[in-house]
Design a protein around this motif. Structure first.
Motif, PDB file in Angstrom:
ATOM      1  N   TRP A  68       0.832  -1.205   0.000  1.00  0.00           N
ATOM      2  CA  TRP A  68       0.000   0.000   0.000  1.00  0.00           C
ATOM      3  C   TRP A  68       0.866   1.255   0.000  1.00  0.00           C
ATOM      4  O   TRP A  68       0.541   2.241  -0.655  1.00  0.00           O
ATOM      5  N   ARG A  69       1.978   1.223   0.738  1.00  0.00           N
ATOM      6  CA  ARG A  69       2.883   2.382   0.784  1.00  0.00           C
ATOM      7  C   ARG A  69       3.410   2.750  -0.601  1.00  0.00           C
ATOM      8  O   ARG A  69       3.716   3.909  -0.866  1.00  0.00           O
ATOM      9  N   LEU A  70       3.539   1.752  -1.470  1.00  0.00           N
ATOM     10  CA  LEU A  70       4.006   2.020  -2.832  1.00  0.00           C
ATOM     11  C   LEU A  70       2.980   2.821  -3.630  1.00  0.00           C
ATOM     12  O   LEU A  70       3.341   3.566  -4.543  1.00  0.00           O
ATOM     13  N   LEU A  71       1.702   2.658  -3.299  1.00  0.00           N
ATOM     14  CA  LEU A  71       0.624   3.311  -4.043  1.00  0.00           C
ATOM     15  C   LEU A  71       0.125   4.595  -3.387  1.00  0.00           C
ATOM     16  O   LEU A  71      -0.368   5.483  -4.063  1.00  0.00           O
ATOM     17  N   ASP A  72       0.221   4.646  -2.077  1.00  0.00           N
ATOM     18  CA  ASP A  72      -0.399   5.719  -1.301  1.00  0.00           C
ATOM     19  C   ASP A  72       0.472   6.976  -1.284  1.00  0.00           C
ATOM     20  O   ASP A  72       1.687   6.908  -1.416  1.00  0.00           O
ATOM     21  N   THR A  73      -0.190   8.112  -1.106  1.00  0.00           N
ATOM     22  CA  THR A  73       0.546   9.358  -0.877  1.00  0.00           C
ATOM     23  C   THR A  73       0.512   9.638   0.620  1.00  0.00           C
ATOM     24  O   THR A  73      -0.505   9.464   1.276  1.00  0.00           O
ATOM     25  N   ARG A  74       1.648  10.031   1.132  1.00  0.00           N
ATOM     26  CA  ARG A  74       1.748  10.320   2.562  1.00  0.00           C
ATOM     27  C   ARG A  74       1.747  11.829   2.748  1.00  0.00           C
ATOM     28  O   ARG A  74       2.139  12.584   1.858  1.00  0.00           O
ATOM     29  N   PRO A  75       1.341  12.269   3.943  1.00  0.00           N
ATOM     30  CA  PRO A  75       1.389  13.715   4.199  1.00  0.00           C
ATOM     31  C   PRO A  75       2.841  14.198   4.211  1.00  0.00           C
ATOM     32  O   PRO A  75       3.754  13.417   4.477  1.00  0.00           O
ATOM     33  N   ALA A  76       3.008  15.469   3.927  1.00  0.00           N
ATOM     34  CA  ALA A  76       4.359  16.046   3.978  1.00  0.00           C
ATOM     35  C   ALA A  76       4.879  15.953   5.411  1.00  0.00           C
ATOM     36  O   ALA A  76       4.118  16.136   6.363  1.00  0.00           O
ATOM     37  N   PRO A  77       6.153  15.639   5.578  1.00  0.00           N
ATOM     38  CA  PRO A  77       6.683  15.539   6.943  1.00  0.00           C
ATOM     39  C   PRO A  77       6.639  16.897   7.646  1.00  0.00           C
ATOM     40  O   PRO A  77       6.753  17.948   7.015  1.00  0.00           O
ATOM     41  N   ALA A  78       6.460  16.839   8.964  1.00  0.00           N
ATOM     42  CA  ALA A  78       6.446  18.071   9.765  1.00  0.00           C
ATOM     43  C   ALA A  78       7.830  18.704   9.722  1.00  0.00           C
ATOM     44  O   ALA A  78       8.842  18.019   9.593  1.00  0.00           O
ATOM     45  N   ALA A  79       7.848  20.012   9.814  1.00  0.00           N
ATOM     46  CA  ALA A  79       9.127  20.716   9.872  1.00  0.00           C
ATOM     47  C   ALA A  79       9.844  20.286  11.141  1.00  0.00           C
ATOM     48  O   ALA A  79       9.285  20.338  12.236  1.00  0.00           O
ATOM     49  N   ALA A  80      11.070  19.796  10.979  1.00  0.00           N
ATOM     50  CA  ALA A  80      11.827  19.294  12.132  1.00  0.00           C
ATOM     51  C   ALA A  80      13.309  19.368  11.806  1.00  0.00           C
ATOM     52  O   ALA A  80      13.697  19.375  10.632  1.00  0.00           O
ATOM     53  N   PRO A  81      14.128  19.405  12.840  1.00  0.00           N
ATOM     54  CA  PRO A  81      15.574  19.382  12.599  1.00  0.00           C
ATOM     55  C   PRO A  81      15.978  18.093  11.867  1.00  0.00           C
ATOM     56  O   PRO A  81      15.289  17.074  11.944  1.00  0.00           O
ATOM     57  N   ARG A  82      17.098  18.159  11.181  1.00  0.00           N
ATOM     58  CA  ARG A  82      17.582  17.023  10.391  1.00  0.00           C
ATOM     59  C   ARG A  82      17.717  15.762  11.245  1.00  0.00           C
ATOM     60  O   ARG A  82      17.353  14.672  10.823  1.00  0.00           O
ATOM     61  N   TRP A  83      18.255  15.895  12.455  1.00  0.00           N
ATOM     62  CA  TRP A  83      18.460  14.723  13.312  1.00  0.00           C
ATOM     63  C   TRP A  83      17.122  14.040  13.639  1.00  0.00           C
ATOM     64  O   TRP A  83      17.055  12.825  13.742  1.00  0.00           O
ATOM     65  N   MET A  84      16.064  14.831  13.782  1.00  0.00           N
ATOM     66  CA  MET A  84      14.751  14.270  14.080  1.00  0.00           C
ATOM     67  C   MET A  84      14.196  13.508  12.884  1.00  0.00           C
ATOM     68  O   MET A  84      13.609  12.436  13.036  1.00  0.00           O
ATOM     69  N   ARG A  85      14.396  14.067  11.695  1.00  0.00           N
ATOM     70  CA  ARG A  85      13.941  13.384  10.483  1.00  0.00           C
ATOM     71  C   ARG A  85      14.708  12.070  10.289  1.00  0.00           C
ATOM     72  O   ARG A  85      14.129  11.047   9.934  1.00  0.00           O
ATOM     73  N   LEU A  86      16.022  12.106  10.548  1.00  0.00           N
ATOM     74  CA  LEU A  86      16.835  10.888  10.428  1.00  0.00           C
ATOM     75  C   LEU A  86      16.416   9.850  11.472  1.00  0.00           C
ATOM     76  O   LEU A  86      16.319   8.654  11.167  1.00  0.00           O
ATOM     77  N   ALA A  87      16.167  10.301  12.694  1.00  0.00           N
ATOM     78  CA  ALA A  87      15.727   9.389  13.747  1.00  0.00           C
ATOM     79  C   ALA A  87      14.380   8.764  13.382  1.00  0.00           C
ATOM     80  O   ALA A  87      14.176   7.557  13.569  1.00  0.00           O
ATOM     81  N   SER A  88      13.485   9.572  12.856  1.00  0.00           N
ATOM     82  CA  SER A  88      12.171   9.068  12.456  1.00  0.00           C
ATOM     83  C   SER A  88      12.303   8.011  11.362  1.00  0.00           C
ATOM     84  O   SER A  88      11.680   6.950  11.446  1.00  0.00           O
ATOM     85  N   THR A  89      13.126   8.292  10.370  1.00  0.00           N
ATOM     86  CA  THR A  89      13.344   7.331   9.288  1.00  0.00           C
ATOM     87  C   THR A  89      13.950   6.043   9.824  1.00  0.00           C
ATOM     88  O   THR A  89      13.528   4.945   9.448  1.00  0.00           O
ATOM     89  N   ALA A  90      14.919   6.168  10.724  1.00  0.00           N
ATOM     90  CA  ALA A  90      15.570   4.984  11.298  1.00  0.00           C
ATOM     91  C   ALA A  90      14.582   4.155  12.113  1.00  0.00           C
ATOM     92  O   ALA A  90      14.535   2.926  11.990  1.00  0.00           O
ATOM     93  N   VAL A  91      13.784   4.812  12.940  1.00  0.00           N
ATOM     94  CA  VAL A  91      12.815   4.085  13.770  1.00  0.00           C
ATOM     95  C   VAL A  91      11.780   3.394  12.899  1.00  0.00           C
ATOM     96  O   VAL A  91      11.449   2.219  13.126  1.00  0.00           O
ATOM     97  N   HIS A  92      11.268   4.078  11.889  1.00  0.00           N
ATOM     98  CA  HIS A  92      10.293   3.445  11.001  1.00  0.00           C
ATOM     99  C   HIS A  92      10.910   2.253  10.272  1.00  0.00           C
ATOM    100  O   HIS A  92      10.276   1.196  10.157  1.00  0.00           O
ATOM    101  N   GLY A  93      12.143   2.405   9.809  1.00  0.00           N
ATOM    102  CA  GLY A  93      12.827   1.292   9.147  1.00  0.00           C
ATOM    103  C   GLY A  93      13.029   0.107  10.074  1.00  0.00           C
ATOM    104  O   GLY A  93      12.798  -1.048   9.691  1.00  0.00           O
ATOM    105  N   LEU A  94      13.450   0.402  11.302  1.00  0.00           N
ATOM    106  CA  LEU A  94      13.627  -0.671  12.292  1.00  0.00           C
ATOM    107  C   LEU A  94      12.298  -1.347  12.622  1.00  0.00           C
ATOM    108  O   LEU A  94      12.233  -2.575  12.756  1.00  0.00           O
ATOM    109  N   LEU A  95      11.242  -0.557  12.775  1.00  0.00           N
ATOM    110  CA  LEU A  95       9.931  -1.145  13.066  1.00  0.00           C
ATOM    111  C   LEU A  95       9.482  -2.075  11.937  1.00  0.00           C
ATOM    112  O   LEU A  95       9.029  -3.199  12.187  1.00  0.00           O
TER     113      LEU A  95
END
Length: 191
Positions: A68-95
């Motif tokens: 579904w993620r391949l087909l779906d559009t996701r909301p734009a990410p919230a404005a956040a510092p780079r480290w927060m965006r990287l942490a979010s990506t890492a946590v989602h990948g790990l999950l």
């Protein structure tokens, strides 16, 4: 109709998210833990079958969710510092990695130990693999560690969403909540 608001995930993505969270939590609660004799003791058959059924359901949901993620559009990410965006990506990948690894280590661990998977609907999936008991036992032990890891990581994920909501006051939490779910928003920053 499935995508109500561009600032939120759609109904299908939200359903996948919350159904996965609930199934993982219930599977964790009903996980037997312990040695092979305890897990496959006839007195624990229902609990083991429930745990295996939930695990297979999680695996199916995650595969569908990734498709579904391949087909779906996701909301734009919230404005956040780079480290927060990287942490979010890492946590989602790990999950996602844990959501795939957990059921697979259980399946292959059981099969290598010589056990079938027995689901609540009476479905019995016998092992197509040759017996390798020591490897199966190692995978079963690893499965237990991964179960603990996903609960810790999911807790951090939830805490981060609450932090975004209460402290940063952005829409990260609201983006994954159904529109009808009204969530309290503080009037001002706490600090």
């Amino acid at each position: 109709m499935l995508k109500i608001n561009p600032d939120r995930y759609g109904v299908i993505a939200q359903t996948f998210h919350w159904a996965t969270a609930v199934l993982v939590l219930i599977a964790f609660i009903y996980g037997l833990g312990g040695n092979e004799m305890r897990v496959y003791d006839a007195a624990h058959d229902f609990q083991r079958m429930l745990h295996e059924t939930l695990g297979m359901s999680v695996l199916a949901l995650v595969v569908l969710r990734l498709l579904w993620r391949l087909l779906d559009t996701r909301p734009a990410p919230a404005a956040a510092p780079r480290w927060m965006r990287l942490a979010s990506t890492a946590v989602h990948g790990l999950l996602y990695g844990l959501l795939m690894a957990l059921p697979l280590t259980a399946i292959f661990g059981a099969w290598l130990e010589g056990h079938s998977l027995t689901l609540l609907a009476g479905v019995n999936i016998t092992s197509p693999l040759p017996l390798a008991h020591a490897l199966g036992q190692s995978l079963a032990e690893f499965h237990t560690l991964l179960g603990d890891a996903i609960m810790i990581l999911a807790g951090l994920h939830a805490a981060a969403a609450i932090y975004h909501h209460l402290v940063l006051r952005d829409c990260v939490l609201k983006a994954m909540l159904p529109v009808w779910f009204k969530v309290w928003q503080p009037k001002k920053r706490w600090f």
